[in-house]
Design a protein around this motif. Structure first.
Motif, PDB file in Angstrom:
ATOM      1  N   ALA A 165       0.838  -1.205   0.000  1.00  0.00           N
ATOM      2  CA  ALA A 165       0.000   0.000   0.000  1.00  0.00           C
ATOM      3  C   ALA A 165       0.869   1.249   0.000  1.00  0.00           C
ATOM      4  O   ALA A 165       0.565   2.240  -0.674  1.00  0.00           O
ATOM      5  CB  ALA A 165      -0.912   0.010   1.219  1.00  0.00           C
TER       6      ALA A 165
ATOM      7  N   ALA B 284       0.696   4.414  -2.607  1.00  0.00           N
ATOM      8  CA  ALA B 284       0.371   5.723  -2.041  1.00  0.00           C
ATOM      9  C   ALA B 284       1.447   6.738  -2.391  1.00  0.00           C
ATOM     10  O   ALA B 284       1.163   7.890  -2.708  1.00  0.00           O
ATOM     11  CB  ALA B 284       0.228   5.609  -0.526  1.00  0.00           C
TER      12      ALA B 284
ATOM     13  N   GLN C 256       1.809  13.263   8.553  1.00  0.00           N
ATOM     14  CA  GLN C 256       1.939  11.880   8.114  1.00  0.00           C
ATOM     15  C   GLN C 256       2.276  11.839   6.642  1.00  0.00           C
ATOM     16  O   GLN C 256       1.459  12.228   5.818  1.00  0.00           O
ATOM     17  CB  GLN C 256       0.630  11.134   8.341  1.00  0.00           C
TER      18      GLN C 256
ATOM     19  N   ALA D  98       2.621  10.097   3.006  1.00  0.00           N
ATOM     20  CA  ALA D  98       1.584   9.286   2.379  1.00  0.00           C
ATOM     21  C   ALA D  98       1.669   7.819   2.793  1.00  0.00           C
ATOM     22  O   ALA D  98       0.657   7.172   3.051  1.00  0.00           O
ATOM     23  CB  ALA D  98       1.698   9.394   0.852  1.00  0.00           C
TER      24      ALA D  98
ATOM     25  N   VAL E  35       2.947   6.531   5.529  1.00  0.00           N
ATOM     26  CA  VAL E  35       2.579   6.362   6.930  1.00  0.00           C
ATOM     27  C   VAL E  35       1.071   6.413   7.084  1.00  0.00           C
ATOM     28  O   VAL E  35       0.471   5.628   7.813  1.00  0.00           O
ATOM     29  CB  VAL E  35       3.240   7.464   7.788  1.00  0.00           C
ATOM     30  N   GLN E  36       0.464   7.351   6.353  1.00  0.00           N
ATOM     31  CA  GLN E  36      -0.977   7.523   6.508  1.00  0.00           C
ATOM     32  C   GLN E  36      -1.737   6.288   6.046  1.00  0.00           C
ATOM     33  O   GLN E  36      -2.735   5.912   6.632  1.00  0.00           O
ATOM     34  CB  GLN E  36      -1.451   8.741   5.705  1.00  0.00           C
ATOM     35  N   THR E  37      -1.250   5.654   4.966  1.00  0.00           N
ATOM     36  CA  THR E  37      -2.038   4.563   4.420  1.00  0.00           C
ATOM     37  C   THR E  37      -1.682   3.178   4.963  1.00  0.00           C
ATOM     38  O   THR E  37      -2.438   2.231   4.739  1.00  0.00           O
ATOM     39  CB  THR E  37      -1.915   4.548   2.890  1.00  0.00           C
ATOM     40  N   CYS E  38      -0.555   3.059   5.645  1.00  0.00           N
ATOM     41  CA  CYS E  38      -0.090   1.725   5.997  1.00  0.00           C
ATOM     42  C   CYS E  38      -1.121   0.994   6.839  1.00  0.00           C
ATOM     43  O   CYS E  38      -1.339   1.360   7.994  1.00  0.00           O
ATOM     44  CB  CYS E  38       1.227   1.829   6.756  1.00  0.00           C
ATOM     45  N   PRO E  39      -1.776  -0.048   6.308  1.00  0.00           N
ATOM     46  CA  PRO E  39      -2.864  -0.682   7.066  1.00  0.00           C
ATOM     47  C   PRO E  39      -2.427  -1.316   8.388  1.00  0.00           C
ATOM     48  O   PRO E  39      -3.089  -1.083   9.391  1.00  0.00           O
ATOM     49  CB  PRO E  39      -3.427  -1.708   6.086  1.00  0.00           C
ATOM     50  N   PRO E  40      -1.342  -2.089   8.448  1.00  0.00           N
ATOM     51  CA  PRO E  40      -1.005  -2.644   9.766  1.00  0.00           C
ATOM     52  C   PRO E  40      -0.318  -1.635  10.687  1.00  0.00           C
ATOM     53  O   PRO E  40       0.066  -1.984  11.785  1.00  0.00           O
ATOM     54  CB  PRO E  40      -0.044  -3.792   9.434  1.00  0.00           C
ATOM     55  N   GLY E  41      -0.180  -0.398  10.248  1.00  0.00           N
ATOM     56  CA  GLY E  41       0.412   0.602  11.117  1.00  0.00           C
ATOM     57  C   GLY E  41       1.878   0.351  11.395  1.00  0.00           C
ATOM     58  O   GLY E  41       2.363   0.616  12.489  1.00  0.00           O
TER      59      GLY E  41
END
Lengths: 473, 736, 241
Positions: free
Chosen positions: C29, C33, C185, C187, C189-195
């Motif tokens: 992701a 992004a 954040q 891009a 960092v903002q989208t990373c699903p597992p954080g």
């Protein structure tokens, strides 16, 4: 012209040698002048064919360069991680070639080595033209060459100066200085011969030489000033000569790229430059001697001495190569070990063995006087040296970049027609410049030969032939 | 915008941009509601954010779209949405390239040169609607109308089914390959058998301590990947420890790479592993749930040693995992998509789900629960997808000449169905085919009339995410930009059509899609559960669009009611494959690619450019072969190999893949497009569905896409794959 | 104006990114992004095969062991924003320099394309524009107006979405405050699903990034080279990096 003083350089035979010198000593000044000017002014069909062929290659190379600028650096074969390829390799190669000229004309002049006399101009010309070819590459390899002038420190309304911390800026300064210096040096030593040519030619040549001769009359004061100037230049240009290739080597050594980051790069490159440059000079001299029929001036003893110098330089190169290699091999750092493996037993092995063979076999060959004094054999040997040295540069520049600290990022390099055309362009350009030079400028420095004749001569005393030396310069 | 959003920001209602949405018969002005308060007027260069729903896969995550000067610039996850919580996956991020794709159809078109000619003549919409009406009214009987749908928004399904019902035609047949490869239909059936209703359950990864995932590619494509990724992140950082995650599948996917252990079970025998684990727990009285007596009958027919031999997993491993599973405070067992692709799919899934029963994790924290639909129940689309057998039924009817008019929406069956199913031949027997695809894909090229729908970023709608979240949720969709071209929303087309016909006009009295939506969602207003409420319906409609949907303020999980499933022995069913093991020694595993999904992502260059996480290949397709197998066959990386089944052949370069069983080869699905746009056609690769046998799981009717056997032979040439990693450097370093 | 809760003793933040390898699932992701946010080129298959792809962040995948005891590990790698960057001193025209907030900044319109910085970078994260980018209409409508579109001959790389950093700092300044931790954040960092990605100020000891950087699991890439990277990795559990 006497037949004896032509084609075949003989074995070292005391009597014949002295006879040669004697013969040369017995030639009149005007005869020597004519001997040098004649080939310069003759342009047979062979010459024009050569110019046409070289010109065509240069023209094709310029087209390739235009293609490169228009479409982008992607037309060349460089990629990630091999961001530098044949362009930088050839750049380093040309800078290296340029070192031989200074070696001959400055170093040998300071050491008062007499056999340098007929070849200093050819050597300095080689330096100047090699530097011109080298100077093209910092432009060619730029992604946005139309902004190249930002590397020049000029005052501007943004108060932006180039970054002098960058080795590329040191390159610019060094090569620029060296080019100006060696061109001036070439020109200085040329002035008396321009005067001689002026006095012996007509039409456009006369006009040209009259301008270039700067009104030289040959007075004692002028000669004195010339000698002083040449003396200063010879001294001053030596640190430049040593520093230029050191600086070029630091383009690589100051990075942390494995195998580039080596403290031995500076002397290794300088000695490699001397080696390859002297070999190139020998190759060129063999060809020019044949092509311009200068057998009287470029004799066996010159090639013999030059060959010995190449041998010494080659042995020094081998020492520096080994000093660098053993440290890398012994240190066993993983990425360096990988690179060594690639060279010795991997994909780069053909190039590595070509490099070593082409650099080391000539050393064996040059031990033999027969090889050194036979022009054809010397030509082959010295061409081999340059094949080896070019390969060595390619392995260092492009080969090392193929590997780095993260194996995920390794890669391979394949040059394209654009790169090969442009490299060929500089080789052809160099040859073209040299060819044109040979027909405009007297190839052999006549005044230096005459001076040498004055210095070393043979006199008859009764029935004895006695060599004498004079304290000139 | 990167400002952190607070509730206060939200509740500032402002006027949004207005847009004429160009609907027949009357052009109506509808306000788009921006996500947060914009400046007084939308200033040039200032961004306005609109909330909508992603439609790149069936999950239905909420998105917010940054628009500047009327152009959509960036998609992000909707931070308020309970399903994806502000996160968005690779496919979701790529949505802008669907909107601005250079190969979109700009008008309604008729394929004037005949099917397959690719010569299109643009039509005016009134003309197109006239043609549509004509085709419907001239049908010999309404049963000769068929509607094949793929990924359809819920509201469109409602409209379409009402229309078909009112015409007397059969309901839409819904088949989408992504769902088939992830076993949605089978999972629905499983829920029916276990919980008495076909709703997809939610597996509470975030609070689980031990997770046994059987063939579920949780982080790439299965069900709701973003929500599952979010939950995984929570699981790893949980205060009770990072947990134990075990993945059972024949090929190491990114899920297995993120797991703590990968167990390469014999293909199709995952259910047997689950049965063995359950049996061990019961036999040895493991765990802390007290008595296992109630569940003992389920494992009556299970012999652990037999199961171990059949699945090729050692008994010690089974025992160790059983102990860990049973002793965990919170454990969950997940039946995944790979199971559904086998002929014994349902039996395997039953076995896996039963494990949750055994450790009493049904309806518990860290276990499996059902979403509570709450007031969204009426909005849900039932059924989610049909199974392959029903599609085969439709194909049979087409082949027999019983279908005169075929509608195709949101599906590309010529590409997505196995070649052996015969759809491509059957479609030639249908006199008139109408496609609603915004792109000229393989099916549209074989149709007569294309009435391109808006793409999802230009569309209205809603989607009830399935599987859901930890609370009732419905995602809303609104156009984030004006429709770029003269396309028309299919819902509007159908409503327009309905208005012209007597029966349907009564069944579908709405003037346009937005009116339908406004009325339908207003039911949610006034619910005590809602995160927001409004005093007027239009106020609610505005908030609905601002928030990007409706959801409950608080978590509401539902403990499922169990059927009598535990009172019977679980079926013990061995996998069966097409082709004999002698001639076809390998089992083919066609898996949906994380970037291309089932092939629908192939027209987006960002997705083609995205490296496959495991092979790092871009823009291509390949065959994954175990290193020993590769060596035995004399294959190296980039050698082209010929893969042959009883039904088809394909050639692709080899990726020597350490994480796959020696008797399995895997090929990603998604490449091999012959139409669908320049990017899809530029990529190399072939469609592995050409190799599949048209087998089904008898219990679910689902496509048994993992049950085909193949053989390999070197093709004698090389093809360099566009890998990110250097093959020279491969395997030369391990990280600490 | 208001008292900052920020306990940093420095005048400027040092932006760092923390990558938790225990959480990264390799979903890519972040890759997409970044493309969307930063107007990256599409390179197509042939050029990608020759090592000329244009990703500012890649997820490197390493295999360990042999079947059946084989593991795969993911490591997202982007420009490490080194404190002692080897790429900075070698640029002849100052196209890359170290800004006050700890970023290794790239000035696209100053770059003349010598590629010295790319050769000097040990992580090989610098991307070169081999050809002019092509955005077939209407794909160009998507281009982010906050980020320059680069022509051929220019080096580019991850900037930690400096456009977002600046935008947030400016907006915060107009409100008389400093950005709050987590407000900025990039891009990815903002989208990373597992954080798995966290972005923050290393000079603020209370920021989430600082706290994570102090974890016993933290390590940096190629530390022996002395580059002082601004990307901190957190080791995964025993069987996951």
């Amino acid at each position: 012209m006497s037949e004896l003083a032509s084609n075949r350089p003989e074995e070292a035979n005391q009597g014949t040698e002295y006879e040669e010198r004697l013969l040369l000593a017995e030639r009149e000044d005007w005869e020597i002048n004519q001997a040098v000017l004649q080939p310069m002014m003759q342009t047979g069909p062979g010459f024009w064919i050569l110019v046409a062929v070289l010109g065509a290659i240069v023209a094709w190379g310029l087209y390739a360069w235009g293609y490169l600028i228009y479409w982008g650096m992607g037309s060349a074969g460089i990629n990630r991680p091999v961001y530098w390829g044949l362009f930088i390799t050839t750049f380093v190669f040309w800078v290296g070639i340029s070192h031989a000229g200074t070696m001959i004309s400055a170093v040998l002049r300071l050491l008062k080595v007499d056999w340098r006399r007929p070849i200093t101009r050819g050597a300095e010309a080689m330096t100047a033209f090699a530097l011109m070819m080298a100077g093209l590459y910092p432009l060619i390899h730029l992604g946005r060459v139309w902004k190249f002038y930002w590397m020049i420190p000029y005052p501007n309304n943004r108060f932006m100066w180039p970054n002098f911390q960058s080795p590329l800026m040191w390159d610019m300064v060094a090569i620029f200085t060296y080019l100006i210096g060696s061109t001036l040096y070439l020109y200085l030593a040329l002035i008396p011969d321009m005067a001689m040519a002026r006095d012996n030619t007509t039409h456009w040549r006369y006009k040209l030489y009259r301008v270039l001769a700067l009104g030289w009359r040959g007075t004692e004061a002028e000669w004195h000033k010339l000698h002083r100037a040449l003396g200063i230049f010879s001294i001053v240009i030596i640190p430049i000569f040593l520093s230029v290739h050191s600086i070029v080597s630091w383009d690589f050594a100051v990075t942390i790229q494995p195998r580039w980051h080596s403290t031995i790069f500076a002397p290794y490159f300088v000695i490699g430059a001397v080696y390859s440059g002297l070999a190139a000079l020998a190759s060129i001299l063999v060809v020019v001697r044949r092509g311009m029929r200068l057998q009287e001036f470029l004799r066996g003893e010159h090639f013999d001495a030059l060959g010995k110098l190449v041998l010494v330089a080659g042995m020094a190169w081998t020492y520096f190569w080994f000093a660098g290699f053993i440290v890398e091999w012994y240190g066993n750092e993983p990425v360096v070990r990988e690179l060594i493996h690639e060279e010795v037993a991997g994909n780069l092995a053909p190039f590595f063995y070509l490099q070593m063979g082409a650099n080391l076999i000539p050393l064996v060959l040059l031990v033999f006087k027969r090889i050194r004094t036979t022009p054809a054999l010397l030509l082959v040997t010295t061409l081999l040296v340059n094949v080896g040295m070019y390969t060595e540069r390619a392995l260092i520049v492009a080969g090392s970049l193929q590997r780095n600290d993260l194996p995920f990022n390794w890669g391979t390099y394949r040059p394209t027609w654009v790169e090969i055309s442009i490299v060929a362009m500089t080789f052809a350009g160099f040859a073209l410049l040299y060819t044109l030079f040979s027909r405009i400028i007297p190839f052999v420095p006549v005044w230096e030969i005459k001076e040498g004749r004055l210095r070393y001569t043979v006199r008859r005393i009764g029935r004895l032939l006695v060599p004498t030396a004079a304290e000139i310069e | 915008m990167t400002k952190k959003l607070t509730r206060r920001d939200f509740l500032k209602i402002a006027t949004g941009a207005t847009v004429a949405s160009g609907l027949a018969p009357v052009a109506r002005r509808i306000a788009l509601e921006p996500f947060v308060q914009p400046p007084e007027e939308a200033l040039p260069g200032q961004a306005t954010w609109f909330a909508s729903t992603c439609r790149q896969c069936p999950a239905g995550c909420g998105i917010v779209v940054r628009t500047i000067n009327g152009r959509a610039k960036k998609l992000e996850g909707n931070p308020l949405h309970p399903l994806n919580r502000g996160k968005l996956c690779a496919r979701g991020q790529s949505g802008l390239q669907v909107l601005y794709n250079p190969d979109r159809l700009k008008n309604a078109v008729r394929q004037s040169g005949g099917r397959g000619s690719r010569q299109f003549e643009p039509l005016y919409w009134p003309q197109a609607l006239d043609l549509l009406e004509e085709k419907i009214t001239t049908l010999a009987s309404p049963e000769r109308l068929a509607f094949l749908g793929g990924l359809m928004p819920d509201h469109l399904y409602q409209i379409a089914s009402r229309l078909l019902e009112s015409l007397g035609a059969s309901p839409p047949v819904i088949f989408d390959l992504h769902s088939a490869l992830e076993g949605r239909a089978a999972a629905s059936r499983l829920s029916e058998l276990f919980f008495g209703e076909p709703q997809l359950p939610v597996y509470d990864l975030a609070r689980a301590d031990v997770v046994l995932s059987f063939g579920a590619n949780l982080f790439e494509t299965w069900m709701s990947p973003v929500a599952q990724n979010v939950a995984f992140g929570d699981m790893r950082s949980s205060a009770s420890g990072r947990g134990l995650f075990v993945q059972f599948e024949p090929r190491l996917s990114t899920t297995a790479a993120s797991a703590d252990e990968w167990v390469p079970v014999r293909p199709g025998a995952e259910g047997l592993v689950a049965l063995a684990i359950g049996r061990i727990i019961i036999e040895e009285r493991l765990g802390h749930v007290g008595s296992h007596r109630d569940h003992a009958v389920m494992y009556q027919d299970v012999d652990v040693r037999e199961m171990s031999a059949a699945s090729q997993v050692p008994v010690e491993t089974l025992r160790r995992l059983a102990v860990a599973f049973a002793n965990a405070d919170h454990a969950v067992s997940i039946p995944g998509g790979y199971l559904a692709g086998q002929r014994n799919g349902l039996a395997s899934m039953l076995a896996v789900q039963a494990l949750n029963l055994v450790v009493a994790q049904v309806g518990r924290v860290g276990g499996v629960f059902l979403s509570d639909p709450g007031p969204t129940a009426s909005l849900q689309n039932k059924p989610a997808v049909h199974n392959f057998e029903e599609v085969l039924g439709l194909i049979e009817r087409m082949q027999a000449g019983e279908v005169d008019l075929l509608f195709v929406y949101g599906a590309n069956p010529v590409f997505e169905l196995p070649a052996a199913s015969g759809f491509a031949e059957a479609i030639t027997r249908v006199p008139y085919v109408i496609s609603f695809s915004p792109f000229v894909d393989e099916t549209a090229v074989r149709s007569d009339l294309i009435l391109p729908d808006h793409v999802y970023l230009e569309s209205w709608g809603y989607q009830v995410p399935s599987p859901g979240a930890d609370r009732p949720v419905v995602s809303s969709q609104q156009p984030v930009v004006r429709p770029l071209y003269d396309t028309r929303s299919t819902a509007d087309v159908l409503l327009g059509l309905a208005a012209r016909l007597e029966g349907p006009s009564q069944a579908l009295p709405w003037a346009d899609e937005a009116a339908y939506l406004e009325e339908t969602v207003s039911e949610l207003n006034g619910s005590s559960l809602g995160a927001y409420n409004a005093r007027t319906p239009s106020g609610f409609w505005a908030l609905w669009r601002q928030y990007g949907g409706w959801w409950s303020e608080k978590e509401i999980r539902r403990e499922p009611e169990l059927t009598d499933i535990r009172s019977k022995p679980l079926p013990v069913s061995e996998p069966r494959f097409d082709g004999d093991p002698q001639s076809y020694p390998f089992i083919l595993y066609p898996y949906p690619s994380v970037a291309l999904s089932d092939g629908r992502g192939a027209n987006q260059p960002w997705l083609q450019e995205t490296p496959d996480p495991m092979s790092t290949v871009q823009w291509g397709a390949w065959v994954e072969v175990n290193p020993e197998t590769a060596q035995a066959l004399g294959l190296n990386d980039n050698d082209v190999v010929r893969v042959e089944s009883q039904h088809g052949v394909l050639e692709a370069p080899v990726v020597v893949y350490p994480g796959i069983r020696p008797d399995v080869v895997a090929i990603p699905v998604g490449q091999g497009h012959l139409d669908y746009g320049r990017f899809a056609q530029a990529a190399s690769g072939s469609n592995p569905l050409a190799l599949l046998a048209p087998l089904t799981d008898a219990d679910t009717g689902g496509l048994a896409w993992g049950a085909t056997r193949v053989r390999l032979a070197p093709a004698g040439r090389k093809q360099v794959l566009a890998r990110l990693e250097s093959l020279d450097g491969e395997g030369r370093e391990s990280l600490d | 104006m208001e008292k900052d809760a920020n306990r940093s003793t420095e005048t400027h933040p040092r932006w760092v990114m923390v990558v938790d390898l225990d959480r990264c699932t390799g979903c890519q992701a972040c890759v997409v992004a970044c493309h969307a946010e930063n107007n990256l080129q599409i390179v197509e298959e042939q050029e990608s095969a020759y090592g000329r792809w244009a990703h500012w962040i890649i997820v490197q995948r390493y295999w360990e062991g042999e079947y059946p005891n084989v593991k795969a590990r993911f490591m997202p790698v982007m420009c490490q924003q080194c404190g002692e960057a080897p790429c900075e001193p070698v640029c002849p025209v100052f196209a890359t320099y170290h800004n006050q907030e700890g970023l290794n900044a790239q000035i696209y319109n100053r770059c003349i394309g010598t590629r010295f910085c790319a050769s000097a970078c040990p992580y090989k994260v610098r991307v070169y524009n081999w050809f002019d980018p092509v955005f077939p209409e209407p794909l160009s409508e998507q281009l982010n107006p906050d980020v320059t579109v680069r022509t051929r001959g220019i080096i580019e790389k991850c900037t930690f979405c400096i456009q977002r950093i600046l935008r947030t700092e400016i907006e915060a300044k107009t409100e008389g405050r400093k950005p709050v931790d987590g407000e900025i954040q990039p891009a990815c960092v903002q989208t990373c699903p597992p954080g798995a990605l966290v972005f923050g100020d290393l000079n603020d000891p209370d920021s989430q990034a600082s706290q994570l950087a102090r974890s016993h699991r933290s390590f940096r890439l190629l530390p022996e080279l002395g580059t002082d990277p601004g990307v901190i990795y957190l080791k995964g559990g025993e069987t996951n990096v």
